[in-house]
Design an enzyme around this catalytic site. Structure first.
Site, PDB file in Angstrom:
ATOM      1  N   SER A 269       0.859  -1.175   0.009  1.00 17.53           N
ATOM      2  CA  SER A 269      -0.018  -0.040  -0.114  1.00 17.53           C
ATOM      3  C   SER A 269       0.860   1.243  -0.072  1.00 17.53           C
ATOM      4  CB  SER A 269      -1.042  -0.114   1.158  1.00 17.53           C
ATOM      5  OG  SER A 269      -1.464   1.170   1.435  1.00 17.53           O
ATOM      6  N   LYS A 270       0.417   2.470  -0.487  1.00 17.39           N
ATOM      7  CA  LYS A 270       1.033   3.536  -0.456  1.00 17.39           C
ATOM      8  C   LYS A 270       1.178   4.148   1.061  1.00 17.39           C
ATOM      9  CE  LYS A 270      -2.838   6.512  -1.425  1.00 17.39           C
ATOM     10  NZ  LYS A 270      -3.850   7.493  -2.195  1.00 17.39           N
ATOM     11  N   ARG A 271       0.359   3.732   1.913  1.00 12.76           N
ATOM     12  CA  ARG A 271       0.436   3.938   3.355  1.00 12.76           C
ATOM     13  C   ARG A 271       1.380   2.911   4.071  1.00 12.76           C
ATOM     14  NH1 ARG A 271      -4.479   4.980   1.287  1.00 12.76           N
ATOM     15  NH2 ARG A 271      -5.251   7.075   1.517  1.00 12.76           N
TER      16      ARG A 271
END
Length: 510
Positions: A269-271
């Protein structure tokens, strides 16, 4: 395909920052195009105007430039003979509507007039009937408001009245759809598993499913590279090529494996909380008000970032891990791309940067380190800084670590490692430090070899093992118990500074 020019496109949507997964798609496309003397195109797929994010297009272009994977054709890189390269601009030319009408005329697409409420009701009916994946398909469309179920005169009346509608692909009820993927081999799907994709939205804007196919046809794309999340949609795309009579224009598909989380469970994930960036450059999303740190701003070299990405899902078939861009171009092939997901390893990512840092010249590293020194209020000669870089780079992953690892080259220590002092400082060792200080004062040559020889001779004279006092000696000079090659450090500090620091340490510790 043998006679077609190799042409690959990277076609991101300007709906946010370019995630590292997207960069990998661009990289693999670039490598293949360069290896075969072909073209690498940047196309912006901005058909979903509701999700458009200001600055995203510029971010994509800047990211590709930083990575060194620049297209030779497309948005921001010089228009070729297939312009325009933004889908919103191509839509204005009526290109997509023409192809959609061709599918309608051929009986392979239809008008659907269903309202949002009717679509929601359909999904609820199917869910109540225990349908696992409710969708608008060859079965459910029979109970909906479309040109397949409504009388022809009513359809004409609705169209003449500009009644809101979409155009959907007419997928056959029970037909085997086969296509070859150059990573995964033959893929076979029954059409009963495929929904009737919307091709043209009610605002006249094409969806991805129609637009990318039209553009690939008109831009003569030979290979379509994308993430495996698009694999379930590929049968629909094969049908569209077939129904347009353009199967000979269909590019070879290459669906890349997912980049997985560090534990291998799920898509990265980008997070992600690994502490390693997920974006090539710093990105601030105006829509969500979220900020993301980039590889560039975190101190990664673009070559290291690219090398790391190349090894996520691809392997050269050898033990080689460090590749220049030129070497990647020569070695790359889609046949050596894995089918299974590639686990992201934050430590390995830092390791790649460390390898490239070590390969940099001392002058190049000094050019990056000097601005950091200036921020600390430190001015030093270029040659001195280069030598510091030479000594500290072996244990660093980033140039930003040079200060923490070697600030004592510029500032004398004000404190000394308490554990080392407690363990090593005694009457005998204190006597050694005093004696070696006096010995150093008499040296006319202060090279690493000369000071090391004097150090060992003094230890023998005092009657202490050199190994017993070496770490203490280092702490007296730097304040810390570890660091680069000791006598290289002594030579770089110079006679006057070394003597001064040793005398200060004797007075401070006693």
């Amino acid at each position: 395909m043998e006679n077609r020019r190799v042409r690959l496109r990277f076609a991101p949507s300007p709906t946010g920052g370019l995630h590292m997964g997207g960069v990998r798609t661009a990289l693999f496309s670039y490598l293949f195009a360069k290896k075969h003397g072909g073209d690498f195109i940047l196309r912006i797929e901005d058909t979903d105007q509701t999700r458009y994010v200001k600055g995203a297009e510029e971010y994509i272009i800047e990211s590709l430039k930083w990575c060194g994977i620049e297209p030779n054709e497309g948005v921001g890189f010089g228009d070729g003979s297939h312009a325009p390269y933004r889908q919103s601009e191509r839509k204005e030319l009526g290109i997509y509507a023409k192809y959609a009408q061709q599918l309608i005329d051929g009986g392979h697409a239809y008008y659907a007039f269903d309202s949002a409420e009717e679509l929601d009701a359909m999904r609820k009916r199917l869910e109540a009937a225990k349908v696992v994946a409710p969708q608008y398909n060859s079965v459910s469309r029979q109970n909906m408001r479309n040109s397949l179920t409504l009388p022809e005169d009513e359809v004409k009346k609705l169209l003449d009245a500009s009644t809101p509608h979409v155009i959907r692909l007419k997928v056959p009820r029970n037909e085997e759809i086969r296509f070859h993927d150059i990573i995964r081999g033959w893929v076979v799907v029954n059409s009963s598993q495929v929904d009737d994709k919307v091709l043209l939205k009610s605002d006249g804007m094409p969806t991805y499913h129609l637009a990318h196919i039209v553009d690939d046809i008109e831009m003569e794309v030979s290979h379509a590279v994308r993430g495996e999340e698009w694999l379930p949609s590929a049968p629909s795309h094969v049908l569209i090529y077939r129904y347009l009579g353009m199967e000979d224009k269909m590019p070879l598909f290459a669906h890349l494996p997912l980049i997985l989380k560090t534990d291998g469970n799920g898509k990265l994930s980008k997070r992600d909380k690994s502490g390693i960036p997920m974006f090539p450059l710093n990105w601030y999303d105006e829509r969500t008000k979220e900020s993301y740190v980039g590889y560039r701003e975190s101190g990664f070299f673009p070559e290291a970032f690219v090398n790391m990405l190349a090894m996520l899902g691809w392997n050269p078939g050898t033990t080689q891990e460090i590749f220049s861009m030129e070497e990647l171009v020569q070695a790359f092939s889609f046949e050596r791309v894995n089918k299974s997901g590639a686990k992201f390893d934050p430590e390995k990512t830092k390791w790649f940067n460390q390898q490239y840092l070590r390969m940099k010249s001392d002058a190049a590293l000094a050019a990056l380190f000097i601005p950091i020194l200036k921020e600390k209020g430190i001015t030093a000669e270029q040659h001195f800084v280069e030598n510091v870089c030479r000594l500290v780079k072996e244990k660093a992953h980033f140039v930003s670590e040079f200060w923490a690892n070697g600030n004592y080259f510029f500032i004398a220590p004000s404190a000394y490692d308490a554990d080392v002092i407690k363990k090593r400082w005694n009457e005998q060792s204190a006597n050694f430090i005093k004696t070696v200080t006096e010995s150093f004062k008499g040296l006319t040559s202060f090279t690493a070899a000369e000071t090391e020889s004097t150090f060992k001779e003094t230890a023998e004279k005092v009657g202490v093992g050199a190994g017993q006092v070496m770490q203490l000696f280092r702490v007296c000079l730097s304040g810390v118990g570890g660091g680069p090659m000791l006598f290289e450090m002594v030579e770089l500090l110079g006679k006057d500074e070394v003597v001064k620091r040793l005398e200060t340490a004797i007075n401070s510790i006693n």
